[in-house]
Write an enzyme that holds these catalytic residues in place. Structure first.
Site, PDB file in Angstrom:
ATOM      1  N   CYS A 132      24.608 -68.989  10.970  1.00 54.04           N
ATOM      2  CA  CYS A 132      25.634 -69.044  12.086  1.00 54.04           C
ATOM      3  C   CYS A 132      26.822 -69.596  11.279  1.00 54.04           C
ATOM      4  CB  CYS A 132      25.135 -69.807  13.147  1.00 54.04           C
ATOM      5  SG  CYS A 132      23.641 -69.284  13.703  1.00 54.04           S
ATOM      6  N   TRP A 134      24.329 -65.961  14.781  1.00 51.62           N
ATOM      7  CA  TRP A 134      23.260 -64.851  14.439  1.00 51.62           C
ATOM      8  C   TRP A 134      21.968 -65.443  15.122  1.00 51.62           C
ATOM      9  CZ3 TRP A 134      19.056 -63.817  11.265  1.00 51.62           C
ATOM     10  CH2 TRP A 134      18.776 -62.713  10.959  1.00 51.62           C
ATOM     11  N   ASN A 171      23.722 -74.407  12.680  1.00 51.11           N
ATOM     12  CA  ASN A 171      23.407 -73.235  11.621  1.00 51.11           C
ATOM     13  C   ASN A 171      22.037 -73.436  11.022  1.00 51.11           C
ATOM     14  OD1 ASN A 171      23.399 -71.218   9.913  1.00 51.11           O
ATOM     15  ND2 ASN A 171      24.710 -72.242   8.475  1.00 51.11           N
ATOM     16  N   LYS A 181      24.315 -48.888   1.761  1.00 47.96           N
ATOM     17  CA  LYS A 181      25.616 -48.934   2.335  1.00 47.96           C
ATOM     18  C   LYS A 181      25.642 -47.985   3.647  1.00 47.96           C
ATOM     19  CE  LYS A 181      27.171 -51.910   1.023  1.00 47.96           C
ATOM     20  NZ  LYS A 181      26.898 -52.592  -0.212  1.00 47.96           N
ATOM     21  N   GLU A 191      23.258 -49.424   6.437  1.00 44.85           N
ATOM     22  CA  GLU A 191      23.816 -50.569   7.338  1.00 44.85           C
ATOM     23  C   GLU A 191      25.218 -50.493   8.092  1.00 44.85           C
ATOM     24  OE1 GLU A 191      24.822 -53.966   4.677  1.00 44.85           O
ATOM     25  OE2 GLU A 191      25.598 -52.881   3.078  1.00 44.85           O
TER      26      GLU A 191
HETATM   27  C1  F6R Z   1      24.779 -55.440   1.457  1.00 45.42           C
HETATM   28  C2  F6R Z   1      24.947 -56.783   1.347  1.00 45.42           C
HETATM   29  C3  F6R Z   1      23.850 -57.572   1.321  1.00 45.42           C
HETATM   30  C4  F6R Z   1      24.096 -58.997   0.274  1.00 45.42           C
HETATM   31  C5  F6R Z   1      22.955 -59.670   0.199  1.00 45.42           C
HETATM   32  C6  F6R Z   1      23.025 -60.984  -0.747  1.00 45.42           C
HETATM   33  O1  F6R Z   1      25.959 -54.851   1.670  1.00 45.42           O
HETATM   34  O2  F6R Z   1      25.934 -57.474   1.267  1.00 45.42           O
HETATM   35  O3  F6R Z   1      22.490 -56.965   0.757  1.00 45.42           O
HETATM   36  O4  F6R Z   1      24.368 -58.265  -1.061  1.00 45.42           O
HETATM   37  O5  F6R Z   1      22.661 -60.287   1.557  1.00 45.42           O
HETATM   38  O6  F6R Z   1      23.964 -61.604  -0.370  1.00 45.42           O
HETATM   39  P1  F6R Z   1      24.681 -62.402  -1.279  1.00 45.42           P
HETATM   40  O7  F6R Z   1      25.378 -61.919  -2.567  1.00 45.42           O
HETATM   41  O8  F6R Z   1      25.710 -63.246  -0.547  1.00 45.42           O
HETATM   42  O9  F6R Z   1      23.842 -63.620  -2.056  1.00 45.42           O
END
Ligand code: F6R
Length: 608
Positions: A2, A74, A98, A484, A487
């Site tokens: 959050c 969230w 959070n 992509k 999601e």
């Molecule tokens: C998908 C996406 C997620 C992030 C994953 C890791 O589009 O954005 O799969 O890649 O949650 O997040 P980071 O890179 O912030 O550790």
């Protein structure tokens, strides 16, 4: 996952809290709420759904107050209803949180045994009541908070406000990030510097176990034993201006369009353009010479960057690489060589599983390098070597520009490793760096296909299943394309290695199923085209993403072709990321889903 904010200000605070929450909405958007101290009394306004719903409520009755806390949620414990929305109250205490309190059920039972009644299903409400209970036993707000924190298990960042205490707020951190913002006779708390960017660029980050007592003119930091401590003051670059959609309809569209620039910025940090060589910044102290293995961990899109990195490191630097998703790796008890090197990859630098993987590698005596986009993040601060990507703030929940910048950095590191290990000639380095240098221009040319891709996306929109096929270094891009699409548009999509098709997935093919084939004209092209023909013969509608040579050689099986600039296979993963991003983006726009904030997701996954 959050977003939290707290303000002790001089002016009316309600809309300032909402402004900060807007910048934190990428962390979660199931519900939102604020609590302010109006004439010493806590007033709370909350709404389920996006921030917009809270803003509407606020427009009809804005409480007048100069201190307050806010939250965008969230959901973890309890449905995303208004009742479960933060801030939560316990007697005279209001709190935003959070994270997850793992032992909240026992603590709740204990308090219920002492007569406390609860109005929500959340773990957070329990914490508010615990602090309130301790204050009723005669403790000060600080003492009550400290003893409560000592009893909590799990991860958290809190901002806490107390009825009748207009010049007092407490923040605490274990696991989830929290920053103190320093203003002029004003003080702030926030999940990150971006939330506080409109108010101040001076921030102090809490470390795990810290808590802070703030007033408008002071702050006092303590560790978990209650001892006073100091932490450095940072001047952030999280400019308020950077977090803007510009002329674009969505942050994601803006971020896709920014890729030529940000890949260029990232290259400028790692490449000597005149010499056509890789030049790592002095702070990137990495010695690949005698490594016998590299372990890469990451989540989601970042893990696909790691998989592409594996191809590069193995093929060009002859360095064996193991890639694992962090949520699995952290519990696998993988044996790691003391003194060896691990790498984590993360846009946010706050992903809980990736952070846990980093800590595991360190506990095994490894040096950890982090490829990370947010330099102030926990992962940046805890890793031995930070290899920055220069994507700038990424707000759209689906990662785009951060991914291509991660790829860019990994490509440079693989060349540096190859040189250090004596397996790449200067001539070959010139050749590959030359390809990297052309990337921004080739990305611009790829983006020029957007209208064509938009038309193709309309055929994909609304389908039940979509398959993505790729081989070799482009197999991870097939998985990224599928991620992509699912999601953003909620269409079931899978990315497969094209050679695996006959071992099961081909059963999904029936008349009209879209199959996106990623096939530059490289040494595997003919094989991928054979797989394409197999699915076309069974009724699949092929969308072929290839280059000019590939388009000419592919035959007539493709229903649609997207042609990207001719380039060396080395840089193909960066270029071919763009069409799969655009396909997913336009399919989602056509279907009317919420592109920047898809359902159930959050940008920064700070719970495991
Ligand atoms: C998908 C996406 C997620 C992030 C994953 C890791 O589009 O954005 O799969 O890649 O949650 O997040 P980071 O890179 O912030 O550790």
């Amino acid at each position: 996952m959050c977003g939290i904010v707290g303000i002790l200000g001089q002016e009316p605070v309600a809309w300032k809290l909402v402004d900060a929450l807007k910048r934190l909405e990428y962390r979660g958007y199931d519900s939102a709420g604020i609590a302010v101290l109006a004439d010493g009394h806590i007033e709370r306004i909350r709404a389920s759904g996006k921030l917009q719903a809270l803003s509407e409520k606020l427009r009809s009755s804005e409480p007048i107050a100069t201190s307050g806390i806010g939250h965008t949620r969230w959901a973890t414990h309890g449905a995303p209803t208004e009742t479960n929305a933060h801030p939560h109250l316990g007697g005279t205490v209001a709190i935003v949180h959070n994270g997850i309190i793992e032992n909240f059920k026992e603590l709740k039972e204990e308090l219920a045994g002492k007569g406390t009644t609860f109005t929500t299903e959340t773990d957070t409400e329990v914490v508010a009541h615990m602090i309130d209970y301790e204050m009723k036993q005669g403790k000060s707000p600080r003492e009550a908070t400290q003893v409560t924190l000592q009893r909590l298990e799990g991860a958290f960042a809190f901002a806490i406000m107390f009825e009748g205490e207009d010049d007092l707020m407490i923040g605490a951190r274990r696991g989830s990030p929290l920053a103190i913002g320093h203003g002029s006779h004003e003080m702030y708390l926030g999940s990150d510097a971006i939330a506080l960017a409109p108010f101040t660029n001076q921030v102090t980050y809490l470390e795990d176990g810290d808590y802070v007592v703030i007033t408008r003119n002071s702050f006092e930091l303590h560790n978990d034993k209650g001892e006073k401590i100091t932490r450095p003051l940072n001047f952030t670059q999280a400019s308020a201006l950077l977090v803007d959609k510009g002329n674009h309809r969505h942050f994601m569209a803006k971020e896709i369009a920014e890729q030529p620039d940000v890949v260029g910025h990232t290259l400028a940090e790692y490449v000597d353009f005149d010499e056509r060589t890789v030049r790592l910044p002095s702070e990137v102290e990495l010695d690949f010479t005698d490594l016998d293995r590299l372990t890469i961990t990451a989540c989601g899109t970042a893990s696909y960057a790691g998989l592409v990195g594996k191809y590069w490191f193995e093929r060009y630097a002859r360095l064996p690489v193991e890639v694992d998703i962090a949520s699995e790796f952290r519990y696998r008890e993988a044996p790691l060589t003391k003194g060896g090197l691990s790498m984590v990859i993360s846009q946010s630098g706050e992903t809980a599983d990736t952070l846990a993987a980093l800590r595991y590698c360190k506990s095994e005596g490894q040096r950890v390098a982090a490829v990370v986009n947010v330099p102030e993040s926990t992962i940046s601060r805890e890793s031995d070597v930070v290899v920055r990507t220069y994507a700038g703030p990424e707000i759209g929940v689906a990662s785009t520009k951060a991914f291509t910048c991660q790829l860019t950095v990994l490509a440079c590191l693989a060349i540096a490793a190859a040189r250090a290990r004596g397996v790449m000639s200067l001539e070959q380095e010139h050749e590959l760096v030359g390809q990297l240098v052309k990337l921004p221009r080739n990305l611009v040319k790829t983006l020029e296909q957007e209208d064509h891709i938009d038309r193709i996306a309309r055929h994909i929109a609304g389908k039940r299943d979509v398959l993505y096929l790729g081989r070799g270094i482009n197999f991870p891009i097939a998985m990224e394309g599928a991620l992509k699409l699912k999601e953003l548009s909620y269409i079931h999509a899978e990315g497969y290695a094209a050679g695996e098709l006959k071992h099961g997935p081909i059963a999904l093919i029936e008349e009209g199923v879209p199959v996106v084939v990623i096939a530059p004209r490289d040494e595997l092209f003919e094989k991928t085209v054979s797989n394409m023909e197999e699915v076309a013969a069974r009724g699949a509608r092929i969308v072929l993403i290839t280059d000019r040579a590939g388009a000419a050689a592919s035959g007539a099986d493709a229903f649609e072709t997207i042609t990207v600039p001719q380039a060396d296979p080395f840089v193909a993963p960066v270029l071919y990321s763009v069409p799969v991003q655009l396909l997913a983006y336009h399919a989602a726009v056509f279907m009317g889903t919420d592109v920047d904030q898809p359902r159930n997701l959050a940008k920064s996954v700070t719970v495991e």
